[in-house]
Scaffold this active site. Structure first.
Site, PDB file in Angstrom:
ATOM      1  N   ALA A 121       0.789  -1.115   0.010  1.00 60.66           N
ATOM      2  CA  ALA A 121       0.045   0.033   0.051  1.00 60.66           C
ATOM      3  C   ALA A 121       0.877   1.283  -0.022  1.00 60.66           C
ATOM      4  O   ALA A 121       1.802   1.417   0.841  1.00 60.66           O
ATOM      5  CB  ALA A 121      -0.965  -0.176   1.260  1.00 60.66           C
ATOM      6  N   GLY A 149      10.428   3.720 -12.628  1.00 60.30           N
ATOM      7  CA  GLY A 149      11.528   2.641 -13.083  1.00 60.30           C
ATOM      8  C   GLY A 149      10.566   1.210 -13.120  1.00 60.30           C
ATOM      9  O   GLY A 149      11.131   0.304 -13.913  1.00 60.30           O
ATOM     10  N   ASP A 150       9.695   1.109 -12.309  1.00 61.16           N
ATOM     11  CA  ASP A 150       8.789  -0.242 -12.402  1.00 61.16           C
ATOM     12  C   ASP A 150       7.960  -0.051 -13.627  1.00 61.16           C
ATOM     13  O   ASP A 150       7.815  -1.477 -14.314  1.00 61.16           O
ATOM     14  CB  ASP A 150       7.713  -0.443 -11.014  1.00 61.16           C
ATOM     15  CG  ASP A 150       8.569  -0.461  -9.912  1.00 61.16           C
ATOM     16  OD1 ASP A 150       9.736  -0.896  -9.909  1.00 61.16           O
ATOM     17  OD2 ASP A 150       8.201   0.225  -9.057  1.00 61.16           O
ATOM     18  N   SER A 194      -0.808   5.770 -12.516  1.00 65.83           N
ATOM     19  CA  SER A 194       0.018   6.728 -13.875  1.00 65.83           C
ATOM     20  C   SER A 194       0.265   5.730 -15.119  1.00 65.83           C
ATOM     21  O   SER A 194       0.426   6.560 -15.832  1.00 65.83           O
ATOM     22  CB  SER A 194       1.055   7.228 -13.227  1.00 65.83           C
ATOM     23  OG  SER A 194       2.316   6.369 -13.087  1.00 65.83           O
ATOM     24  N   GLY A 246      17.314   8.933 -20.831  1.00 68.13           N
ATOM     25  CA  GLY A 246      17.006   7.552 -21.780  1.00 68.13           C
ATOM     26  C   GLY A 246      17.635   6.362 -21.108  1.00 68.13           C
ATOM     27  O   GLY A 246      17.493   6.402 -19.729  1.00 68.13           O
ATOM     28  N   ARG A 280       2.034  11.648 -14.590  1.00 67.84           N
ATOM     29  CA  ARG A 280       0.688  11.418 -13.782  1.00 67.84           C
ATOM     30  C   ARG A 280       1.135  11.151 -12.366  1.00 67.84           C
ATOM     31  O   ARG A 280       2.306  10.736 -12.243  1.00 67.84           O
ATOM     32  CB  ARG A 280      -0.599  10.446 -14.341  1.00 67.84           C
ATOM     33  CG  ARG A 280      -0.700  10.935 -15.677  1.00 67.84           C
ATOM     34  CD  ARG A 280      -1.529   9.815 -16.250  1.00 67.84           C
ATOM     35  NE  ARG A 280      -2.859   9.350 -15.746  1.00 67.84           N
ATOM     36  CZ  ARG A 280      -3.526   8.246 -16.033  1.00 67.84           C
ATOM     37  NH1 ARG A 280      -3.183   7.669 -17.147  1.00 67.84           N
ATOM     38  NH2 ARG A 280      -4.748   8.225 -15.485  1.00 67.84           N
TER      39      ARG A 280
END
Length: 333
Positions: A21, A269-270, A309, A234, A303
């Site tokens: 969470a 990153g995820d 997002s 990048g 977002r």
């Protein structure tokens, strides 16, 4: 790895790891040690590095299974439901009655930078026996995604199942700790950011060429295929060809950044990693998957939140179409 399709008859992704969470507060600037700052309203969202990666992959069309654990509490029910609404198979998500669901405490400043403190909760008690219960799910997947918010024994067990079944093992060593050598021996693709890379190969990273880094990763750790993300700059794809010494070849491809106005970098990153998993499961090369992943991560930065997002396939395509339009409309030089 870059050119061949998965040997599996299915194109599924399995992600093994954390479900949290996310408790987020926006601030004008991030607090310094000993400092108290005023924040905005508390936002409770769905997170955990591995769950984020699963959602990012699912939203752009991958068939995804999640293996992990939550507490038998309100947050656990909310997070399981959120994954299921994304079309993710949660049949191998354990519910523990004696521990709380994992929680991440996040502060976000006006430039979209963040700090994150994680309380592992159920993620910390997930064990290798729980992974054995999910053996069939892991073995059937074309691609396995792993990150470091769970115990090494969990990662090793999952990697062994996938590796022995012919699946590809993708490791995101974050939050960074020294990877277990037996785990690295089963990794087909390493995906990490520059800070994690510096921890892994040494702080003198800036003095090395990307070709040198590629050789170091192979010679020290046996890693042939790596993607290094650099946020707004990048990413780099590093491939180490067969051979040693002067016969060894390092092939380096730069993934150009996609410029956006960042609102919140939490979970970007995820988002990148999830898109890479989806691309590999779809039979795409690492380079192609990384190009798409850069767009997914850029969209996510525009977002707030992590999973909320991430783009759907349609939203991703709209972004890619807009980029193509901008390129076509630019005057020739």
């Amino acid at each position: 790895m870059d050119t061949t399709a998965s040997p599996h008859s299915t194109d599924t992704v399995c992600v093994v790891g954390s479900i949290n969470a996310d408790l987020s507060v926006a601030t004008e600037h991030l607090p310094q040690p000993g400092q108290t700052v005023r924040g905005g309203g508390l936002v409770i969202g769905s997170g955990g590095k591995s769950a984020n990666q699963a959602v990012a992959a699912s939203r752009i069309g991958a068939s995804v299974s999640m293996v992990g654990a939550v507490g038998r509490d309100e947050h656990g029910g909310i997070l399981r439901g959120a994954l299921e609404r994304e079309g993710i198979d949660t049949s191998r998500v354990q519910s523990f009655s004696d521990v709380a669901t994992g929680t991440a405490l996040i502060t976000i400043d006006h430039e979209g930078e963040n700090t994150i403190v994680v309380s592992p909760g159920a993620n910390g008690v997930l064990c290798d026996r729980d992974i054995e219960l999910a053996r069939g799910t892991i073995a059937q997947a074309a691609v396995l995604g792993l990150a470091f918010e769970v115990d090494d024994r969990v990662l090793l067990t999952a990697a062994r199942i996938a590796h022995s079944s012919g699946g590809r093992v993708v490791l995101n060593p974050s939050p960074y700790r020294t990877p277990h050598p037996d785990l690295l021996a089963m990794v087909d693709l390493l995906v990490l950011n520059e800070l994690e890379l510096a921890d892994m190969v040494g702080a003198d990273l800036a003095a090395k060429s990307w070709e040198d880094i590629c050789h170091v990763l192979f010679e020290r750790f046996g890693i042939r295929h790596t993607v290094v993300t650099a946020g707004a700059r990048g990413a780099m794809v590093l491939n180490h060809a067969d051979g040693t010494g002067p016969d060894a070849q390092a092939h380096v491809v730069r993934i150009a950044p996609i410029t956006v106005s960042a609102v919140d970098t939490t979970g970007c990153g995820d988002a990148f990693l999830g898109a890479v998993l989806a691309g590999l499961a779809d039979g795409r090369t690492v380079v192609d998957a990384a190009h798409t992943a850069a767009a997914v991560a850029a969209y996510a930065a525009t977002r707030r939140g992590a999973q909320d997002s991430y783009p759907t396939s349609a939203e991703l395509q709209a972004l890619l179409d807009s980029l193509d339009h901008d390129v076509a409309a630019a005057p020739a030089h």
